[in-house]
Design a protein around this motif. Structure first.
Motif, PDB file in Angstrom:
ATOM      1  N   LEU A 126      51.086  38.879  31.426  1.00  0.00           N
ATOM      2  CA  LEU A 126      51.790  37.896  30.587  1.00  0.00           C
ATOM      3  C   LEU A 126      53.086  38.463  30.018  1.00  0.00           C
ATOM      4  CD1 LEU A 126      48.736  36.462  28.605  1.00  0.00           C
ATOM      5  CD2 LEU A 126      50.188  35.185  30.192  1.00  0.00           C
ATOM      6  N   LYS A 127      53.008  39.722  29.577  1.00  0.00           N
ATOM      7  CA  LYS A 127      54.153  40.286  28.858  1.00  0.00           C
ATOM      8  C   LYS A 127      55.168  40.961  29.786  1.00  0.00           C
ATOM      9  CE  LYS A 127      52.511  39.325  24.737  1.00  0.00           C
ATOM     10  NZ  LYS A 127      51.130  39.166  24.821  1.00  0.00           N
ATOM     11  N   TYR A 128      54.703  41.486  30.890  1.00  0.00           N
ATOM     12  CA  TYR A 128      55.604  42.349  31.677  1.00  0.00           C
ATOM     13  C   TYR A 128      55.832  41.883  33.110  1.00  0.00           C
ATOM     14  CZ  TYR A 128      54.875  45.443  27.755  1.00  0.00           C
ATOM     15  OH  TYR A 128      54.820  45.962  26.491  1.00  0.00           O
ATOM     16  N   SER A 129      55.332  40.690  33.477  1.00  0.00           N
ATOM     17  CA  SER A 129      55.420  40.324  34.902  1.00  0.00           C
ATOM     18  C   SER A 129      56.874  40.290  35.386  1.00  0.00           C
ATOM     19  CB  SER A 129      54.697  39.027  35.195  1.00  0.00           C
ATOM     20  OG  SER A 129      55.218  38.018  34.391  1.00  0.00           O
ATOM     21  N   GLY A 130      57.805  39.948  34.492  1.00  0.00           N
ATOM     22  CA  GLY A 130      59.223  39.924  34.870  1.00  0.00           C
ATOM     23  C   GLY A 130      59.685  41.301  35.328  1.00  0.00           C
ATOM     24  N   TYR A 131      59.404  42.302  34.489  1.00  0.00           N
ATOM     25  CA  TYR A 131      59.808  43.678  34.833  1.00  0.00           C
ATOM     26  C   TYR A 131      59.094  44.145  36.107  1.00  0.00           C
ATOM     27  CZ  TYR A 131      61.188  43.860  29.902  1.00  0.00           C
ATOM     28  OH  TYR A 131      61.741  43.607  28.683  1.00  0.00           O
ATOM     29  N   ILE A 132      57.807  43.805  36.168  1.00  0.00           N
ATOM     30  CA  ILE A 132      56.998  44.285  37.301  1.00  0.00           C
ATOM     31  C   ILE A 132      57.561  43.723  38.613  1.00  0.00           C
ATOM     32  CG2 ILE A 132      54.683  44.159  38.365  1.00  0.00           C
ATOM     33  CD1 ILE A 132      53.547  44.240  35.456  1.00  0.00           C
ATOM     34  N   GLU A 133      57.876  42.424  38.594  1.00  0.00           N
ATOM     35  CA  GLU A 133      58.412  41.804  39.819  1.00  0.00           C
ATOM     36  C   GLU A 133      59.738  42.439  40.219  1.00  0.00           C
ATOM     37  OE1 GLU A 133      56.792  39.999  41.914  1.00  0.00           O
ATOM     38  OE2 GLU A 133      55.123  40.140  40.508  1.00  0.00           O
ATOM     39  N   LYS A 134      60.575  42.727  39.199  1.00  0.00           N
ATOM     40  CA  LYS A 134      61.873  43.322  39.488  1.00  0.00           C
ATOM     41  C   LYS A 134      61.694  44.711  40.140  1.00  0.00           C
ATOM     42  CE  LYS A 134      66.296  44.054  37.402  1.00  0.00           C
ATOM     43  NZ  LYS A 134      66.735  44.936  36.377  1.00  0.00           N
ATOM     44  N   ALA A 169      59.459  59.184  37.787  1.00  0.00           N
ATOM     45  CA  ALA A 169      59.065  58.035  38.618  1.00  0.00           C
ATOM     46  C   ALA A 169      60.045  56.889  38.391  1.00  0.00           C
ATOM     47  CB  ALA A 169      57.649  57.600  38.254  1.00  0.00           C
ATOM     48  N   GLU A 170      60.701  56.434  39.466  1.00  0.00           N
ATOM     49  CA  GLU A 170      61.653  55.341  39.296  1.00  0.00           C
ATOM     50  C   GLU A 170      60.940  54.002  39.137  1.00  0.00           C
ATOM     51  OE1 GLU A 170      60.902  57.409  41.770  1.00  0.00           O
ATOM     52  OE2 GLU A 170      62.644  57.486  43.064  1.00  0.00           O
ATOM     53  N   TYR A 171      59.660  53.933  39.507  1.00  0.00           N
ATOM     54  CA  TYR A 171      58.932  52.650  39.408  1.00  0.00           C
ATOM     55  C   TYR A 171      57.769  52.774  38.433  1.00  0.00           C
ATOM     56  CZ  TYR A 171      61.592  52.256  43.656  1.00  0.00           C
ATOM     57  OH  TYR A 171      62.609  52.266  44.557  1.00  0.00           O
ATOM     58  N   ARG A 172      58.058  53.279  37.231  1.00  0.00           N
ATOM     59  CA  ARG A 172      56.919  53.581  36.355  1.00  0.00           C
ATOM     60  C   ARG A 172      56.239  52.335  35.809  1.00  0.00           C
ATOM     61  NH1 ARG A 172      61.212  56.196  34.581  1.00  0.00           N
ATOM     62  NH2 ARG A 172      62.337  55.417  32.778  1.00  0.00           N
ATOM     63  N   THR A 173      56.916  51.200  35.822  1.00  0.00           N
ATOM     64  CA  THR A 173      56.221  49.991  35.374  1.00  0.00           C
ATOM     65  C   THR A 173      55.126  49.617  36.374  1.00  0.00           C
ATOM     66  OG1 THR A 173      58.327  49.303  34.448  1.00  0.00           O
ATOM     67  CG2 THR A 173      56.630  47.643  34.496  1.00  0.00           C
ATOM     68  N   LEU A 174      55.323  50.020  37.624  1.00  0.00           N
ATOM     69  CA  LEU A 174      54.283  49.748  38.629  1.00  0.00           C
ATOM     70  C   LEU A 174      53.167  50.790  38.558  1.00  0.00           C
ATOM     71  CD1 LEU A 174      56.457  49.015  41.823  1.00  0.00           C
ATOM     72  CD2 LEU A 174      55.653  47.406  40.104  1.00  0.00           C
ATOM     73  N   LEU A 175      53.543  52.024  38.178  1.00  0.00           N
ATOM     74  CA  LEU A 175      52.582  53.140  38.252  1.00  0.00           C
ATOM     75  C   LEU A 175      51.902  53.365  36.905  1.00  0.00           C
ATOM     76  CD1 LEU A 175      54.725  55.688  40.325  1.00  0.00           C
ATOM     77  CD2 LEU A 175      53.358  53.756  41.123  1.00  0.00           C
ATOM     78  N   ARG A 176      51.075  52.418  36.516  1.00  0.00           N
ATOM     79  CA  ARG A 176      50.449  52.524  35.188  1.00  0.00           C
ATOM     80  C   ARG A 176      49.038  53.109  35.319  1.00  0.00           C
ATOM     81  NH1 ARG A 176      51.800  47.273  35.811  1.00  0.00           N
ATOM     82  NH2 ARG A 176      49.614  46.728  35.533  1.00  0.00           N
ATOM     83  N   GLN A 177      48.550  53.592  34.177  1.00  0.00           N
ATOM     84  CA  GLN A 177      47.201  54.160  34.195  1.00  0.00           C
ATOM     85  C   GLN A 177      46.129  53.082  34.345  1.00  0.00           C
ATOM     86  OE1 GLN A 177      44.705  54.067  31.521  1.00  0.00           O
ATOM     87  NE2 GLN A 177      45.948  52.499  30.478  1.00  0.00           N
ATOM     88  N   ASP A 178      46.465  51.835  33.949  1.00  0.00           N
ATOM     89  CA  ASP A 178      45.453  50.772  33.983  1.00  0.00           C
ATOM     90  C   ASP A 178      45.262  50.204  35.388  1.00  0.00           C
ATOM     91  OD1 ASP A 178      48.217  49.567  32.959  1.00  0.00           O
ATOM     92  OD2 ASP A 178      47.242  48.084  34.228  1.00  0.00           O
ATOM     93  N   ASN A 179      46.251  50.430  36.286  1.00  0.00           N
ATOM     94  CA  ASN A 179      46.155  49.767  37.590  1.00  0.00           C
ATOM     95  C   ASN A 179      46.063  50.747  38.763  1.00  0.00           C
ATOM     96  OD1 ASN A 179      48.702  50.780  37.830  1.00  0.00           O
ATOM     97  ND2 ASN A 179      49.703  48.843  38.323  1.00  0.00           N
ATOM     98  N   LYS A 205      50.442  54.573  22.758  1.00  0.00           N
ATOM     99  CA  LYS A 205      49.909  53.204  22.719  1.00  0.00           C
ATOM    100  C   LYS A 205      50.900  52.257  22.041  1.00  0.00           C
ATOM    101  CE  LYS A 205      46.603  50.650  24.114  1.00  0.00           C
ATOM    102  NZ  LYS A 205      45.217  50.419  24.269  1.00  0.00           N
ATOM    103  N   SER A 206      51.808  52.810  21.210  1.00  0.00           N
ATOM    104  CA  SER A 206      52.768  51.933  20.523  1.00  0.00           C
ATOM    105  C   SER A 206      53.895  51.495  21.458  1.00  0.00           C
ATOM    106  CB  SER A 206      53.353  52.652  19.313  1.00  0.00           C
ATOM    107  OG  SER A 206      53.999  53.817  19.775  1.00  0.00           O
ATOM    108  N   LYS A 207      53.965  52.128  22.639  1.00  0.00           N
ATOM    109  CA  LYS A 207      55.021  51.749  23.601  1.00  0.00           C
ATOM    110  C   LYS A 207      54.456  50.800  24.654  1.00  0.00           C
ATOM    111  CE  LYS A 207      57.448  56.047  22.897  1.00  0.00           C
ATOM    112  NZ  LYS A 207      57.655  57.370  23.407  1.00  0.00           N
ATOM    113  N   GLY A 208      55.284  50.425  25.617  1.00  0.00           N
ATOM    114  CA  GLY A 208      54.836  49.520  26.679  1.00  0.00           C
ATOM    115  C   GLY A 208      53.777  50.174  27.550  1.00  0.00           C
ATOM    116  N   PRO A 209      53.001  49.360  28.290  1.00  0.00           N
ATOM    117  CA  PRO A 209      51.853  49.906  29.036  1.00  0.00           C
ATOM    118  C   PRO A 209      52.235  50.928  30.102  1.00  0.00           C
ATOM    119  CG  PRO A 209      52.194  47.567  29.537  1.00  0.00           C
ATOM    120  CD  PRO A 209      53.112  47.909  28.418  1.00  0.00           C
ATOM    121  N   ALA A 210      53.510  50.912  30.559  1.00  0.00           N
ATOM    122  CA  ALA A 210      53.906  51.919  31.546  1.00  0.00           C
ATOM    123  C   ALA A 210      53.818  53.308  30.941  1.00  0.00           C
ATOM    124  CB  ALA A 210      55.329  51.657  32.027  1.00  0.00           C
ATOM    125  N   MET A 211      53.886  53.386  29.612  1.00  0.00           N
ATOM    126  CA  MET A 211      53.897  54.698  28.965  1.00  0.00           C
ATOM    127  C   MET A 211      52.516  55.132  28.454  1.00  0.00           C
ATOM    128  SD  MET A 211      56.957  55.435  29.427  1.00  0.00           S
ATOM    129  CE  MET A 211      57.315  56.862  28.432  1.00  0.00           C
TER     130      MET A 211
END
Ligand code: FAD
Length: 625
Positions: free
Chosen positions: A550-558, A434-444, A87-93
């Motif tokens: 709000l926090k990660y849309s930049g990374y997510i779009e990339k 996973a090369e796209y782990r910011t997209l593959l989150r547990q919340d989405n 939980k202390s890391k970014g939501p992808a983790m």
């Protein structure tokens, strides 16, 4: 002889984690399904750790749930402890993990399967497969029955020619107390399949009443536990059971070493490869000889049992060594054993023999899922089971297979890795795969997968409605934030609390809320925002989505744009009849591998080890690009 007169759409062989999800998925998709398993009391038995989820595995359970599988629901209903890891890391983790009551888990699975329409059960052992040339048409059982089916999914886990080792003792078995399965491997090898051997192991189980917890550190669950299922049919835990942490020491290591000459791992009796990331304790002290201690997690097996799972102490050393060594661990001085640890060797089939739908390349209508494909872990098995169940049902309905891309799901990564790269050691999922782990989150996972599953006829209407609502409310909240102008009087007290520089003019809240030091909840004192939240029933789940946006849309779009680029290659198909032997400009290694794997797209070809970028360019030319 056949007492079964029906030709089933789908027969699932084995009621483990893969088989249970496979049976549920195919039956829920309308396929008349028969689940044959050796022992109906042991449906979805947790052979090892009584826990689901963990890093990357938790994301898989959420994906299974989003697709309409049962593993998440069963875990929630039988959980005794929940933790959101990282939980202390970014939501992808962020990775959910729950411990379950082992006995309730199996019972709950069986209840859910019994309530599933189109699903029949039969307890027996399958000892042969019936073929009509290169098609499977049914199975044979130990009782001499022949049962016909349009498709068969084999999910035999660790049971195929299973061999259990404890010290110098070796005996046939698929798991403690259960017999091995013979006949299936032999029939498949006769049809030209390649098989291999792998091994895994499990720690002792002990009597919790004999442990001294005062010498250990308590490991409670989360203060605000969450859950796996997106559906409201399960709820978060109100009470939890704690685990405890203790450590091995030099005495433990010395005592364990005394048994090395009798260890099947070291005296050459076990030849197959075990899970690198879940090593036995003897493997740990052998490989990391300079490490003074190793963690031992003391995990309760359920609400109403005193049985304890000794996590971190997996071993196949002789019983006397296990007994002596474990007593040197603080808290274990007077331990009483329920069961000794053991290792098991079993047959698996290199998964490069499968297509993306998990159907075998050699035999039509035959699917494999779970540990038989060289994976380890309940989650990996369950995910494959669900996908094989879906695809077997689709095959009987003459529909195209359901394949998830690497950018859509960990399940997509798992299956693509297996069938493209194969595996020489038990494969488990990691976020790094996973090369796209910011997209593959547990919340989405629901946002990624539920609509697809609904289209297939698997996810329920209720799931779809919840996802549509989540999407709509998230967008509306983001739009609201983009429009909401806040004054310096609104914002400066919030900034001051966080020691941040004050603003001197009104701003859109969207801009300020994107700052990494601030959380959405910090702004709830702003009346207009608070009113919006209340009037529109914006709950915690939506707020989390907005916060991530709000926090990660930049990374997510990339990542999305990178994934789109790759998907363009994914859309360049290679016909199955393509003759690589005629392409002289391919390297020798690439040609061999391409002939073996038969990739269906340029993108898949590019992921095969030994296929270089210049080989990919050659293929692109041949495909007219
Ligand atoms: P299983 O859960 O093994 O289920 C197979 C099912 O098929 C069983 O119900 C069996 O009765 C049935 N079956 C088999 N053959 C037949 C047949 N011919 N006819 C009818 N029914 C049949 N995973 C980890 O992640 N980490 C670990 O440390 C770990 N350690 C393990 C230690 C041991 C000793 C064992 C046995 C397993 C361990 N696992 C571990 C693996 C984990 O249990 C599996 O990955 C997971 O259960 C695989 O699911 P599955 O459905 O493929 O097979």
């Amino acid at each position: 002889m056949s007492l079964f007169t029906t030709t089933y759409d789908v027969i699932v062989v084995g009621g483990g984690h893969a088989g249970s999800e496979a049976a549920a998925a195919s039956a829920n998709m309308g396929a008349h399904t028969l689940l044959i398993t050796m022992n109906l009391q042991n449906i979805a038995q947790m052979s090892c750790n009584p826990a689901m989820g963990g890093i990357a595995k938790g994301q898989i359970v959420r994906e299974i749930d989003a697709l309409g599988g049962y593993s998440g629901i069963v875990t929630d209903k039988t959980a005794i402890q929940f933790k959101m890891l990282n939980k202390s890391k970014g939501p992808a983790m962020w990775s959910p993990r729950a411990q379950s009551d082992r006995m309730q888990f199996a019972e709950c699975w069986r209840n859910m399967l019994e309530q599933t329409e189109n699903l029949d059960f039969y307890q027996d052992s399958v000892n042969g497969l019936i073929f009509d040339e290169n098609k499977i048409i049914g199975v044979k059982t130990n009782l001499g029955l022949e049962i016909k089916a349009k498709t068969v999914i084999v999910t035999a886990g660790t049971f195929l020619n299973g061999l259990i080792h404890i010290g110098e003792k070796t005996f046939g078995g698929g798991r403690a107390g259960e017999g091995a399965s013979t006949g299936i491997t032999e029939d498949l090898v006769a049809k030209g399949f390649e098989s291999g051997r792998m091994k895994t192991g499990t720690p002792p189980r002990v009597d919790g009443r004999s442990l001294d917890y005062s010498k250990m550190t308590e490991q409670p669950g989360d203060d605000n536990p969450e859950k796996f299922s997106y559906l409201p049919i399960t709820s978060v835990l109100k009470e939890q059971r704690s685990c405890y942490l203790t450590y091995t020491n030099q005495t433990t290591h010395d005592l364990l070493r005394e048994g090395f000459d009798r260890s099947p791992m070291f005296n050459g009796r076990i030849k197959s490869t075990g899970p690198r990331y879940c090593p036995s304790v003897e493997d740990k002290i052998n490989r990391f000889a300079d490490k003074e201690r190793h963690q031992v997690f003391v995990e309760p097996e359920g609400w109403n049992t005193v049985e304890i799972y000794v996590n971190g102490f997996s071993t196949s050393l002789p019983e006397d060594i296990q007994d002596k060594a474990i007593r040197s661990i603080p808290g274990f001085e007077n331990v009483k054993f329920f069961r000794y640890g053991y290792a098991i060797e079993y047959d698996y089939f290199p998964p490069t023999q499968l297509t993306h739908s998990l159907e075998t390349k050699l035999i039509e209508n035959l699917f494999f899922a779970g540990q038989i494909n060289g994976t380890t872990g309940y989650e990996e098995a369950a995910a494959q089971g669900l996908m094989a169940g879906v695809n077997a049902a689709l095959k009987t309905q003459n529909k195209a297979p359901f394949i998830l891309k690497r950018s859509e799901a960990y399940i997509g990564v798992l299956i693509d890795d297996l069938i493209t790269k194969g595996t020489e050691e038990p494969y488990r999922m990691f976020t790094s795969r996973a090369e796209y782990r910011t997209l593959l989150r547990q919340d989405n996972a629901d946002l990624r997968l539920t609509k697809k599953s609904f289209k297939l006829g698997l996810a329920s209407e209720e799931r779809l409605e919840r996802v549509t609502n989540k999407e709509k409310k998230t967008e509306e909240t983001i739009e609201f934030l983009k429009k909401l102008s806040v004054t310096k009087e609104d914002i400066n007290p919030i900034l001051e609390k966080k020691n941040l520089a004050a603003i001197n003019q009104s701003m859109k809240l969207y801009k300020i809320a994107a700052r990494p030091q601030l959380n959405f909840n910090d702004f709830l004192s702003i009346e207009k925002l608070n009113n919006f939240i209340e009037e529109n029933s914006i709950d915690k789940e939506i707020i989390e989505q907005v916060e991530i946006h709000l926090k990660y849309s930049g990374y997510i779009e990339k990542e999305k744009s990178n994934a789109d680029k790759l998907n363009r290659l994914e859309n360049v198909p290679i016909p199955s009849s393509f003759d690589y032997t005629k392409v002289k400009s391919l390297s020798y290694e690439a040609r061999e591998k391409l002939l073996k794997i038969k990739p269906t797209s340029i993108s898949q070809a590019s992921r095969i080890s030994g296929v270089s970028p210049s080989d990919v360019s050659v293929l692109l030319v041949y495909m007219g690009r």
